[in-house]
Design a protein around this motif. Structure first.
Motif, PDB file in Angstrom:
ATOM      1  N   GLU A 166      48.094  59.447  82.767  1.00 28.43           N
ATOM      2  CA  GLU A 166      46.973  58.561  83.033  1.00 28.43           C
ATOM      3  C   GLU A 166      47.287  57.674  84.221  1.00 28.43           C
ATOM      4  N   SER A 167      46.293  57.394  85.002  1.00 24.98           N
ATOM      5  CA  SER A 167      46.462  56.501  86.142  1.00 24.98           C
ATOM      6  C   SER A 167      46.788  55.087  85.656  1.00 24.98           C
ATOM      7  N   GLY A 168      47.828  54.514  86.213  1.00 30.92           N
ATOM      8  CA  GLY A 168      48.184  53.143  85.876  1.00 30.92           C
ATOM      9  C   GLY A 168      49.029  52.995  84.632  1.00 30.92           C
ATOM     10  N   ARG A 169      49.346  54.098  83.964  1.00 30.71           N
ATOM     11  CA  ARG A 169      50.189  54.021  82.767  1.00 30.71           C
ATOM     12  C   ARG A 169      51.223  55.138  82.799  1.00 30.71           C
ATOM     13  N   VAL A 170      52.489  54.784  82.574  1.00 26.59           N
ATOM     14  CA  VAL A 170      53.591  55.747  82.623  1.00 26.59           C
ATOM     15  C   VAL A 170      53.935  56.193  81.209  1.00 26.59           C
ATOM     16  N   ASN A 171      54.003  57.497  80.990  1.00 28.15           N
ATOM     17  CA  ASN A 171      54.386  57.976  79.662  1.00 28.15           C
ATOM     18  C   ASN A 171      55.909  58.071  79.550  1.00 28.15           C
ATOM     19  N   PRO A 172      56.450  58.247  78.335  1.00 26.74           N
ATOM     20  CA  PRO A 172      57.906  58.242  78.154  1.00 26.74           C
ATOM     21  C   PRO A 172      58.622  59.319  78.963  1.00 26.74           C
ATOM     22  N   TYR A 173      58.027  60.475  79.121  1.00 27.40           N
ATOM     23  CA  TYR A 173      58.679  61.549  79.873  1.00 27.40           C
ATOM     24  C   TYR A 173      58.747  61.200  81.360  1.00 27.40           C
ATOM     25  N   GLN A 174      57.696  60.598  81.875  1.00 27.28           N
ATOM     26  CA  GLN A 174      57.718  60.155  83.270  1.00 27.28           C
ATOM     27  C   GLN A 174      58.815  59.109  83.480  1.00 27.28           C
ATOM     28  N   GLU A 175      58.963  58.209  82.527  1.00 31.24           N
ATOM     29  CA  GLU A 175      59.998  57.185  82.634  1.00 31.24           C
ATOM     30  C   GLU A 175      61.394  57.808  82.630  1.00 31.24           C
ATOM     31  N   VAL A 176      61.602  58.773  81.734  1.00 35.93           N
ATOM     32  CA  VAL A 176      62.910  59.421  81.662  1.00 35.93           C
ATOM     33  C   VAL A 176      63.215  60.171  82.964  1.00 35.93           C
ATOM     34  N   ILE A 177      62.222  60.855  83.520  1.00 34.25           N
ATOM     35  CA  ILE A 177      62.429  61.565  84.779  1.00 34.25           C
ATOM     36  C   ILE A 177      62.866  60.587  85.869  1.00 34.25           C
ATOM     37  N   CYS A 178      62.233  59.428  85.915  1.00 29.14           N
ATOM     38  CA  CYS A 178      62.602  58.416  86.909  1.00 29.14           C
ATOM     39  C   CYS A 178      64.014  57.885  86.665  1.00 29.14           C
ATOM     40  N   ILE A 179      64.345  57.615  85.403  1.00 28.36           N
ATOM     41  CA  ILE A 179      65.675  57.106  85.067  1.00 28.36           C
ATOM     42  C   ILE A 179      66.745  58.114  85.443  1.00 28.36           C
ATOM     43  N   MET A 180      66.536  59.358  85.040  1.00 34.61           N
ATOM     44  CA  MET A 180      67.522  60.394  85.327  1.00 34.61           C
ATOM     45  C   MET A 180      67.615  60.671  86.829  1.00 34.61           C
ATOM     46  N   GLY A 181      66.477  60.546  87.516  1.00 33.82           N
ATOM     47  CA  GLY A 181      66.501  60.758  88.960  1.00 33.82           C
ATOM     48  C   GLY A 181      67.385  59.753  89.664  1.00 33.82           C
ATOM     49  N   GLU A 182      67.226  58.492  89.315  1.00 33.11           N
ATOM     50  CA  GLU A 182      68.030  57.463  89.965  1.00 33.11           C
ATOM     51  C   GLU A 182      69.490  57.551  89.552  1.00 33.11           C
ATOM     52  N   THR A 183      69.754  58.002  88.332  1.00 33.41           N
ATOM     53  CA  THR A 183      71.122  58.048  87.832  1.00 33.41           C
ATOM     54  C   THR A 183      71.872  59.285  88.300  1.00 33.41           C
ATOM     55  N   LEU A 184      71.229  60.443  88.229  1.00 40.63           N
ATOM     56  CA  LEU A 184      71.937  61.703  88.437  1.00 40.63           C
ATOM     57  C   LEU A 184      71.733  62.323  89.810  1.00 40.63           C
TER      58      LEU A 184
END
Length: 252
Positions: free
Chosen positions: A96-114
């Motif tokens: 949804e526009s303007g709202r991040v789901n848990p999978y999107q958040e994990v992808i961002c976290i893992m992207g910055e970390t790994l």
């Protein structure tokens, strides 16, 4: 991808495997099933990471310098059931526009970390548990080629998630077996990240795949959204501990 701060609860002190392996000739001569299992080798410990910087430091402290990455995403029906309780009544995969789901958040976290550890930026990304492959296979999120970095992983996820029909049951084995095949083919150490929201249904098959994978230079990071995915005491690994369990809590 924007930097965000999240609490990540680490359940296992043995985070990544980066030791030298037996010769590739010896590994290639083994059947995909691996060797005989021995007793578990777990150290019970729990760390709490407040920021991505702390997670990144823990990875570096574990000796990981360069590696390949593989990413797997759960598309079982439990994402709808879980989301009704924890994500404002919406499917956990809702884009949804303007709202991040848990999978999107994990992808961002893992992207910055790994991502800084990834040798070439090429990331094979697979889905599992949808209505088509169910618990017997996996499917690539990108129709042709692999994703180039986590930014593309997020773009591809956003594009296809709304059209995937959720199914089940949950079985990590096909994904782990594909990761082993990639390691055997590339002769390179990899980290497999599995993001899922529910308990493994095909537990015996999944555990057997993890035990077999422990013969190879492959680490498995399982990120559970609102739940424990697999219990470490159920694993009897042949020579080392390759599985790390994280609990990621989404904000409903």
């Amino acid at each position: 991808m924007k930097r965000s701060k999240h609490r990540v609860q680490r359940e296992d002190s043995s985070m990544f495997y980066s030791d030298s392996v037996d010769s590739w000739e010896e590994l290639d001569s083994r059947p995909p099933g691996g060797g005989d299992p021995a007793q578990p080798a777990f150290v019970a410990n729990t760390d709490h990471f407040e920021t991505l910087e702390e997670v990144s430091k823990a990875i570096k402290d574990a000796g990981v310098d360069k590696c390949g990455l593989i990413f797997g995403i759960d598309y079982t029906l439990s994402n709808k059931v879980q989301g009704e309780r924890t994500f404002g009544g919406r499917n956990l995969h809702a884009v949804e526009s303007g709202r991040v789901n848990p999978y999107q958040e994990v992808i961002c976290i893992m992207g910055e970390t790994l991502e800084p550890l990834d040798d070439d930026g090429i990331i094979p990304v697979y889905g599992f548990g949808d209505r088509v492959v169910k618990d017997i296979g996996i499917f690539p999120l990108k129709k042709e080629g692999e994703c180039d970095g986590f930014a593309e992983v997020l773009d591809v996820y956003d594009e296809i998630a709304p059209d995937i029909k959720l199914g089940g049951p949950t079985n990590f084995a096909p994904l782990i077996q594909e990761a082993v095949a990639i390691v055997r083919r590339t002769k390179q150490y990899h980290i497999l990240v599995i993001v899922a929201d529910g308990q493994v249904t095909s537990e015996e098959e999944t555990i057997a795949a993890i035990v077999a994978a422990s013969e190879y230079p492959l680490s498995i990071v399982v990120i559970g959204i609102h739940t424990h995915i697999i219990h470490k005491n159920d694993l009897k690994l042949s020579s080392r501990n390759i599985i790390s369990l994280f609990l990621f809590t989404c904000k409903g």
